[in-house]
Scaffold this motif. Structure first.
Motif, PDB file in Angstrom:
ATOM      1  N   GLY A   1     -16.522   1.400 -24.042  1.00 28.78           N
ATOM      2  CA  GLY A   1     -17.704   0.784 -23.444  1.00 28.78           C
ATOM      3  C   GLY A   1     -17.532   0.458 -21.975  1.00 28.78           C
ATOM      4  O   GLY A   1     -18.479   0.070 -21.308  1.00 28.78           O
ATOM      5  N   HIS A   2     -16.307   0.603 -21.468  1.00 25.53           N
ATOM      6  CA  HIS A   2     -16.009   0.339 -20.065  1.00 25.53           C
ATOM      7  C   HIS A   2     -14.599   0.882 -19.762  1.00 25.53           C
ATOM      8  O   HIS A   2     -13.885   1.291 -20.677  1.00 25.53           O
ATOM      9  CB  HIS A   2     -16.060  -1.154 -19.754  1.00 25.53           C
ATOM     10  CG  HIS A   2     -15.020  -1.921 -20.499  1.00 25.53           C
ATOM     11  ND1 HIS A   2     -15.241  -2.418 -21.763  1.00 25.53           N
ATOM     12  CD2 HIS A   2     -13.736  -2.249 -20.189  1.00 25.53           C
ATOM     13  CE1 HIS A   2     -14.146  -3.031 -22.189  1.00 25.53           C
ATOM     14  NE2 HIS A   2     -13.210  -2.936 -21.261  1.00 25.53           N
ATOM     15  N   ALA A   3     -14.247   0.842 -18.510  1.00 21.87           N
ATOM     16  CA  ALA A   3     -12.890   1.212 -18.090  1.00 21.87           C
ATOM     17  C   ALA A   3     -12.306   0.047 -17.305  1.00 21.87           C
ATOM     18  O   ALA A   3     -13.040  -0.791 -16.782  1.00 21.87           O
ATOM     19  CB  ALA A   3     -12.931   2.459 -17.209  1.00 21.87           C
ATOM     20  N   THR A   4     -10.990  -0.005 -17.233  1.00 18.81           N
ATOM     21  CA  THR A   4     -10.328  -0.978 -16.366  1.00 18.81           C
ATOM     22  C   THR A   4      -9.522  -0.201 -15.331  1.00 18.81           C
ATOM     23  O   THR A   4      -9.154   0.957 -15.555  1.00 18.81           O
ATOM     24  CB  THR A   4      -9.377  -1.902 -17.149  1.00 18.81           C
ATOM     25  OG1 THR A   4      -8.310  -1.117 -17.694  1.00 18.81           O
ATOM     26  CG2 THR A   4     -10.108  -2.650 -18.262  1.00 18.81           C
ATOM     27  N   ILE A   5      -9.244  -0.850 -14.229  1.00 15.07           N
ATOM     28  CA  ILE A   5      -8.464  -0.214 -13.176  1.00 15.07           C
ATOM     29  C   ILE A   5      -7.096   0.202 -13.709  1.00 15.07           C
ATOM     30  O   ILE A   5      -6.624   1.315 -13.444  1.00 15.07           O
ATOM     31  CB  ILE A   5      -8.307  -1.146 -11.947  1.00 15.07           C
ATOM     32  CG1 ILE A   5      -9.672  -1.439 -11.312  1.00 15.07           C
ATOM     33  CG2 ILE A   5      -7.345  -0.553 -10.928  1.00 15.07           C
ATOM     34  CD1 ILE A   5     -10.361  -0.250 -10.674  1.00 15.07           C
ATOM     35  N   SER A   6      -6.462  -0.651 -14.492  1.00 13.82           N
ATOM     36  CA  SER A   6      -5.129  -0.315 -15.004  1.00 13.82           C
ATOM     37  C   SER A   6      -5.179   0.870 -15.969  1.00 13.82           C
ATOM     38  O   SER A   6      -4.282   1.723 -15.953  1.00 13.82           O
ATOM     39  CB  SER A   6      -4.452  -1.523 -15.644  1.00 13.82           C
ATOM     40  OG  SER A   6      -5.222  -2.020 -16.703  1.00 13.82           O
ATOM     41  N   ASP A   7      -6.214   0.954 -16.784  1.00 18.71           N
ATOM     42  CA  ASP A   7      -6.359   2.113 -17.676  1.00 18.71           C
ATOM     43  C   ASP A   7      -6.553   3.395 -16.878  1.00 18.71           C
ATOM     44  O   ASP A   7      -5.956   4.429 -17.185  1.00 18.71           O
ATOM     45  CB  ASP A   7      -7.550   1.933 -18.623  1.00 18.71           C
ATOM     46  CG  ASP A   7      -7.302   0.907 -19.713  1.00 18.71           C
ATOM     47  OD1 ASP A   7      -6.121   0.611 -20.006  1.00 18.71           O
ATOM     48  OD2 ASP A   7      -8.293   0.404 -20.273  1.00 18.71           O
ATOM     49  N   ILE A   8      -7.397   3.331 -15.868  1.00 22.63           N
ATOM     50  CA  ILE A   8      -7.654   4.497 -15.020  1.00 22.63           C
ATOM     51  C   ILE A   8      -6.360   4.932 -14.332  1.00 22.63           C
ATOM     52  O   ILE A   8      -6.013   6.117 -14.322  1.00 22.63           O
ATOM     53  CB  ILE A   8      -8.752   4.185 -13.973  1.00 22.63           C
ATOM     54  CG1 ILE A   8     -10.078   3.875 -14.669  1.00 22.63           C
ATOM     55  CG2 ILE A   8      -8.909   5.337 -12.981  1.00 22.63           C
ATOM     56  CD1 ILE A   8     -11.102   3.191 -13.777  1.00 22.63           C
ATOM     57  N   ALA A   9      -5.652   3.972 -13.761  1.00 17.50           N
ATOM     58  CA  ALA A   9      -4.388   4.267 -13.074  1.00 17.50           C
ATOM     59  C   ALA A   9      -3.396   4.931 -14.026  1.00 17.50           C
ATOM     60  O   ALA A   9      -2.750   5.928 -13.669  1.00 17.50           O
ATOM     61  CB  ALA A   9      -3.793   2.986 -12.487  1.00 17.50           C
ATOM     62  N   GLY A  10      -3.295   4.409 -15.230  1.00 16.28           N
ATOM     63  CA  GLY A  10      -2.368   4.968 -16.207  1.00 16.28           C
ATOM     64  C   GLY A  10      -2.706   6.401 -16.588  1.00 16.28           C
ATOM     65  O   GLY A  10      -1.830   7.259 -16.663  1.00 16.28           O
ATOM     66  N   LEU A  11      -3.983   6.665 -16.818  1.00 15.79           N
ATOM     67  CA  LEU A  11      -4.400   8.010 -17.213  1.00 15.79           C
ATOM     68  C   LEU A  11      -4.205   9.036 -16.096  1.00 15.79           C
ATOM     69  O   LEU A  11      -3.917  10.193 -16.361  1.00 15.79           O
ATOM     70  CB  LEU A  11      -5.866   8.007 -17.646  1.00 15.79           C
ATOM     71  CG  LEU A  11      -6.146   7.348 -18.985  1.00 15.79           C
ATOM     72  CD1 LEU A  11      -7.638   7.202 -19.206  1.00 15.79           C
ATOM     73  CD2 LEU A  11      -5.513   8.159 -20.117  1.00 15.79           C
ATOM     74  N   LEU A  12      -4.381   8.592 -14.865  1.00 20.02           N
ATOM     75  CA  LEU A  12      -4.263   9.511 -13.730  1.00 20.02           C
ATOM     76  C   LEU A  12      -2.881   9.486 -13.091  1.00 20.02           C
ATOM     77  O   LEU A  12      -2.636  10.183 -12.114  1.00 20.02           O
ATOM     78  CB  LEU A  12      -5.341   9.197 -12.691  1.00 20.02           C
ATOM     79  CG  LEU A  12      -6.760   9.519 -13.162  1.00 20.02           C
ATOM     80  CD1 LEU A  12      -7.790   8.923 -12.218  1.00 20.02           C
ATOM     81  CD2 LEU A  12      -6.951  11.020 -13.297  1.00 20.02           C
ATOM     82  N   ASN A  13      -1.999   8.650 -13.647  1.00 17.85           N
ATOM     83  CA  ASN A  13      -0.628   8.551 -13.144  1.00 17.85           C
ATOM     84  C   ASN A  13      -0.590   8.186 -11.654  1.00 17.85           C
ATOM     85  O   ASN A  13       0.101   8.824 -10.860  1.00 17.85           O
ATOM     86  CB  ASN A  13       0.143   9.854 -13.418  1.00 17.85           C
ATOM     87  CG  ASN A  13       1.638   9.639 -13.385  1.00 17.85           C
ATOM     88  OD1 ASN A  13       2.123   8.530 -13.608  1.00 17.85           O
ATOM     89  ND2 ASN A  13       2.369  10.696 -13.097  1.00 17.85           N
ATOM     90  N   VAL A  14      -1.380   7.173 -11.293  1.00 17.51           N
ATOM     91  CA  VAL A  14      -1.405   6.648  -9.928  1.00 17.51           C
ATOM     92  C   VAL A  14      -1.179   5.145  -9.995  1.00 17.51           C
ATOM     93  O   VAL A  14      -1.233   4.550 -11.072  1.00 17.51           O
ATOM     94  CB  VAL A  14      -2.748   6.956  -9.208  1.00 17.51           C
ATOM     95  CG1 VAL A  14      -2.982   8.452  -9.084  1.00 17.51           C
ATOM     96  CG2 VAL A  14      -3.928   6.292  -9.919  1.00 17.51           C
ATOM     97  N   THR A  15      -0.946   4.540  -8.856  1.00 14.04           N
ATOM     98  CA  THR A  15      -0.757   3.092  -8.838  1.00 14.04           C
ATOM     99  C   THR A  15      -2.094   2.382  -9.044  1.00 14.04           C
ATOM    100  O   THR A  15      -3.159   2.954  -8.792  1.00 14.04           O
ATOM    101  CB  THR A  15      -0.150   2.619  -7.499  1.00 14.04           C
ATOM    102  OG1 THR A  15      -1.098   2.883  -6.449  1.00 14.04           O
ATOM    103  CG2 THR A  15       1.173   3.317  -7.212  1.00 14.04           C
ATOM    104  N   VAL A  16      -2.016   1.138  -9.478  1.00 11.88           N
ATOM    105  CA  VAL A  16      -3.225   0.332  -9.645  1.00 11.88           C
ATOM    106  C   VAL A  16      -3.933   0.189  -8.304  1.00 11.88           C
ATOM    107  O   VAL A  16      -5.157   0.256  -8.229  1.00 11.88           O
ATOM    108  CB  VAL A  16      -2.877  -1.043 -10.261  1.00 11.88           C
ATOM    109  CG1 VAL A  16      -4.058  -1.981 -10.225  1.00 11.88           C
ATOM    110  CG2 VAL A  16      -2.375  -0.865 -11.689  1.00 11.88           C
TER     111      VAL A  16
END
Length: 124
Positions: free
Chosen positions: A21-36
């Motif tokens: 239902g939403h995304a978080t910055i930490s989830d996005i960072a983890g999936l894309l293998n980038v820093t928060v």
């Protein structure tokens, strides 16, 4: 069309939003293998371009504009998965292979692959 890096973020936000239902910055960072920090900066850019709704320390959701791109990318993903299966790529490799090209492939090529698959299925 949007730069490839923007499309990568949009598709991951799209997937997270569909699942939770939403995304978080930490989830996005983890999936894309980038820093928060990097993810946060890109989400801020996406907000400026009206692709996402976001307030710092909160969740990220796609706007109508972002959802349209997410839907298009999901469609591209499905067509590529079907095509890879058709040509005999090993099942366990398909997800990663498609993820690597789905934001780079020209929409015209996807349309032609879709037509090809429709023709092959009709004639099978």
């Amino acid at each position: 069309m949007e730069p490839k890096s923007i499309k990568k973020y949009i598709i991951e936000i799209y997937k997270l939003e569909r699942k939770y239902g939403h995304a978080t910055i930490s989830d996005i960072a983890g999936l894309l293998n980038v820093t928060v920090s990097s993810a946060s900066k890109m989400v801020a850019k996406l907000k400026k371009q009206d692709f996402v709704n976001f307030k710092p320390y909160r969740t990220v959701t796609l706007t109508k504009k972002g959802l349209e791109i997410g839907n298009q990318l999901e469609n591209t993903n499905k067509i590529l998965v079907e095509f890879y299966k058709y040509i005999g790529i090993e099942e366990e490799k398909i997800t990663q292979e498609v993820k690597e090209i789905e934001v780079y492939i020209n929409p015209e090529v996807v349309t032609k692959i879709k037509r090809f698959l429709e023709t092959k299925v009709k004639n099978a």
